[in-house]
Design a protein around this motif. Structure first.
Motif, short mmCIF file in Angstrom:
data_model
loop_
_atom_site.label_atom_id
_atom_site.label_comp_id
_atom_site.label_asym_id
_atom_site.label_seq_id
_atom_site.Cartn_x
_atom_site.Cartn_y
_atom_site.Cartn_z
N UNK A 1 59.71 69.55 64.99
CA UNK A 1 60.17 70.19 63.76
C UNK A 1 60.90 69.12 62.95
N UNK A 2 60.63 69.05 61.66
CA UNK A 2 61.38 68.10 60.82
C UNK A 2 62.00 68.82 59.61
N UNK A 3 63.30 68.63 59.45
CA UNK A 3 64.02 69.33 58.37
C UNK A 3 64.48 68.41 57.26
N UNK A 4 64.45 67.10 57.49
CA UNK A 4 64.98 66.17 56.47
C UNK A 4 63.95 65.06 56.20
N UNK A 5 63.11 65.32 55.21
CA UNK A 5 62.07 64.34 54.85
C UNK A 5 61.85 64.40 53.33
N UNK A 6 62.08 63.27 52.67
CA UNK A 6 61.93 63.21 51.21
C UNK A 6 60.48 62.91 50.84
N UNK A 7 59.96 63.72 49.94
CA UNK A 7 58.58 63.56 49.46
C UNK A 7 58.37 62.18 48.82
N UNK A 8 59.27 61.80 47.91
CA UNK A 8 59.06 60.55 47.16
C UNK A 8 59.36 59.31 48.00
N UNK A 9 60.01 59.48 49.14
CA UNK A 9 60.25 58.36 50.05
C UNK A 9 59.17 58.26 51.12
N UNK A 10 58.15 59.11 50.99
CA UNK A 10 57.11 59.17 52.03
C UNK A 10 55.71 59.03 51.47
#
Ligand SMILES: O=c1[nH]cnc2c1ncn2[C@H]1C[C@H](O)[C@@H](CO)O1
Ligand SMILES: [Zn+2]
Length: 339
Positions: A12-21
């Motif tokens: 499970x992942x709760x902290x992931x930035x779209x623009x940093x990925x």
């Protein structure tokens, strides 16, 4: 722990930035479609997108985002990167992800906030259909943006709440914009029952964590500075605040300087609820698999600990109790045979 096992276990992942990925080859694709040349391509571009070893602060880390932003001002680009992020996480069996982004960073060429949020949600949905990964979006206000702009983000979160958006966040330059300056904004979200997670304690200031909790945040992004203040640690424990730790990013931004100062063990042993995340898959050049393997290398964590960290994430996720139950059951079943 073995890489292929960690990679295939549900996470499970709760902290992931779209623009940093945004993957480099996707950025190249966007550059071509938009006829907007990039200053580098291939491995050179990939290197430019990663925060450098000698990065001295969060502010320097955030400079990496300037490279991608010009290419994210069209709805089709946002749809594509959201879809591609789901493709990335599906490859390492992330079964539920909360994807965060700041809609107000994408208004430079005329998109409305509604068009922006709708485009990202469409990409996440297409990803779910293609790969079976469930997701929700979190909308970020930015610390350097005006109150009025940030208020629009809250309004949009309210509009889309339960329809693809699950919460609200405050991101950006924590060192120069203390959380207390955003009390009115955050309270506005909380009174409208929008779940809140806030970046705090990433730049040495435990008071920003205390303030975040006081204002109603149930989760904290990073939270490294909690270790500096036993009273704040106690507050987090008593409130069962979930701290979203992002190990690779925390070293790049200089939230910690040495492994001996990284509070993973300290937090775990104190009874603080923590979960593990990538923060930015491209800027931090990492995957969730890499993050767990790092913890194994640094602290010798085992599959049992990894399972606990994922159950913690489910507990803190901005989803219904019914969805939580299903995710808990899946984790329990698929980690059961591992010692
Ligand atoms: O680790 C971080 N701390 C504070 N802000 C961050 C971090 N990683 C990314 N951001 C910012 C830069 C992005 O443009 C923005 C929204 O995703 O959030
Ligand atoms: Zn972050």
């Amino acid at each position: 722990m073995k890489r292929d096992i960690v990679q295939h276990l549900p996470k499970i992942e709760l902290h992931c930035h779209l623009d940093g990925s945004v993957r480099p080859h996707i950025l190249e694709q966007l550059a071509q479609i938009q006829n907007r040349p990039l200053s580098a391509t291939g491995p050179e571009l990939a290197a430019k997108l990663i925060a450098p070893e000698e990065c001295q602060s969060l502010l320097e880390y955030l400079e990496r985002f300037d490279i991608v932003l010009p290419y994210l001002q069209e709805a089709s680009a946002l749809e594509l990167i959201a879809y591609d992020l789901i493709a990335q996480v599906a490859a390492e069996n992330v079964t539920y992800i909360e994807v965060r982004f700041a809609p107000m960073l994408f208004v430079k060429e005329g998109l409305t906030i509604t068009e922006i949020v709708a485009a990202v949600l469409a990409g996440l949905k297409r990803g779910e259909v293609a790969f079976g990964v469930k997701s929700n979006a979190l909308l970020c206000a930015m610390r350097h943006h005006s109150h009025q702009r940030n208020q629009e983000v809250i309004e949009s979160a309210k509009e889309y709440l339960g329809r693809g958006v699950a919460g609200f966040d405050l991101a950006g330059d924590e060192a120069n914009y203390p959380t207390a300056d955003f009390s009115e904004l955050i309270s506005l979200g909380v009174t409208q029952q929008i779940p809140v997670t806030l970046h705090a304690g990433e730049c040495g200031c435990p008071q920003n964590v205390a303030e975040s909790i006081r204002l109603g945040a149930t989760r904290i992004g990073h939270g490294i500075a909690i270790q500096k203040d036993p009273a704040v640690l106690q507050t987090c424990i008593e409130n069962q605040t979930l701290v979203e730790m992002c190990p690779t990013s925390n070293f790049q931004t200089k939230a910690v300087l040495e492994l001996a100062d990284y509070p993973f063990k300290h937090f775990l042993e104190a009874g603080l609820k923590i979960c593990i995340n990538t923060d930015n898959r491209t800027v931090s050049n990492t995957t969730l698999t890499d993050e767990y393997l790092k913890l194994h290398q640094w602290y010798g964590i085992d599959y049992r600990c990894m399972e606990t960290l994922n159950h913690n994430a489910v507990d803190g996720a901005f989803i219904s109790d019914q969805v939580k139950e299903a995710l808990h059951a899946q984790l329990t079943a698929e980690y059961a045979h591992l010692s």
